[in-house]
Design an enzyme around this catalytic site. Structure first.
Site, PDB file in Angstrom:
ATOM      1  N   HIS A  53      36.872  40.482  39.564  1.00 50.92           N
ATOM      2  CA  HIS A  53      36.633  40.494  41.007  1.00 50.92           C
ATOM      3  C   HIS A  53      35.510  41.476  41.300  1.00 50.92           C
ATOM      4  O   HIS A  53      35.291  42.439  40.547  1.00 50.92           O
ATOM      5  CB  HIS A  53      37.894  40.922  41.756  1.00 50.92           C
ATOM      6  CG  HIS A  53      38.998  39.926  41.710  1.00 50.92           C
ATOM      7  ND1 HIS A  53      40.048  39.947  42.596  1.00 50.92           N
ATOM      8  CD2 HIS A  53      39.228  38.862  40.892  1.00 50.92           C
ATOM      9  CE1 HIS A  53      40.873  38.963  42.335  1.00 50.92           C
ATOM     10  NE2 HIS A  53      40.399  38.291  41.295  1.00 50.92           N
ATOM     11  N   GLU A  55      35.234  43.930  43.348  1.00 47.30           N
ATOM     12  CA  GLU A  55      35.650  45.332  43.440  1.00 47.30           C
ATOM     13  C   GLU A  55      35.831  45.956  42.070  1.00 47.30           C
ATOM     14  O   GLU A  55      35.381  47.071  41.803  1.00 47.30           O
ATOM     15  CB  GLU A  55      36.974  45.471  44.209  1.00 47.30           C
ATOM     16  CG  GLU A  55      36.966  44.901  45.591  1.00 47.30           C
ATOM     17  CD  GLU A  55      37.474  43.462  45.659  1.00 47.30           C
ATOM     18  OE1 GLU A  55      36.949  42.593  44.925  1.00 47.30           O
ATOM     19  OE2 GLU A  55      38.375  43.207  46.465  1.00 47.30           O
ATOM     20  N   CYS A  83      42.586  42.273  47.087  1.00 49.77           N
ATOM     21  CA  CYS A  83      43.895  41.800  46.644  1.00 49.77           C
ATOM     22  C   CYS A  83      44.678  42.994  46.096  1.00 49.77           C
ATOM     23  O   CYS A  83      44.144  44.110  45.997  1.00 49.77           O
ATOM     24  CB  CYS A  83      43.734  40.721  45.581  1.00 49.77           C
ATOM     25  SG  CYS A  83      43.061  41.340  44.003  1.00 49.77           S
ATOM     26  N   CYS A  86      42.915  44.709  43.093  1.00 51.01           N
ATOM     27  CA  CYS A  86      41.724  45.482  43.445  1.00 51.01           C
ATOM     28  C   CYS A  86      42.078  46.727  44.257  1.00 51.01           C
ATOM     29  O   CYS A  86      41.454  47.781  44.086  1.00 51.01           O
ATOM     30  CB  CYS A  86      40.739  44.602  44.193  1.00 51.01           C
ATOM     31  SG  CYS A  86      40.052  43.296  43.128  1.00 51.01           S
TER      32      CYS A  86
END
Length: 150
Positions: A53, A55, A83, A86
């Site tokens: 992801h 992040e 999420c 993250c």
């Protein structure tokens, strides 16, 4: 000190991710001096890695730049509410402030779902600011998913 948003850089990363066929989410890490030290967009498909992801990639890159797993004093800008994974990474990295754009009622882990920072297991809770460039972030995501349905 005057607040300066770096969300436009995160949005640029999200656009690049979308062009690569990834869900258009972008992230930027800024150090305590206002220097951009890392930026990334989603790369889960490209890297065949469900943890890639934006992040997580930006946090990993910032750690390399600083030579530390702790990003104390750093700020994380993300186009979409992180999420749970993250959000936990931001907590573990000791991110000082988290700024995000669009809310994510389905998969978010900050204001929705797991609400990672409200749990006793969260060793560090960053200051959280939501709604930064929310409409532009939302529009990017809606356009991306609409193009997949055509």
């Amino acid at each position: 000190m005057t607040f300066k948003s770096y969300m436009s850089l995160a949005i640029a990363e999200a656009k690049l991710a979308g062009e690569r066929g990834e869900v258009p989410v972008g992230a930027v890490v800024v150090d305590r001096n206002g220097e951009v030290i890392a930026r990334a967009g989603n790369r889960t498909r490209e890297l065949c890695d469900p943890t890639a992801h934006a992040e997580v990639l930006a946090i990993r890159a910032a750690g390399q730049v600083l030579g530390s797993e702790r990003l104390s004093g750093c700020h994380l800008y993300v186009t979409l509410e992180p999420c749970a994974m993250c959000a936990a990474a931001a907590s573990a990295a000791r991110i000082e402030r988290l700024y995000y754009g669009a809310s994510d009622p389905k998969s978010g882990g900050v204001a929705h779902g797991a609400k990672v920072f409200s749990h006793a297991q969260s060793h560090h809770v960053p200051e959280v600011y939501d709604g930064i460039a929310a409409q532009e972030s939302t529009d990017l995501l809606k356009a991306f998913f609409a193009s997949r349905r055509d």
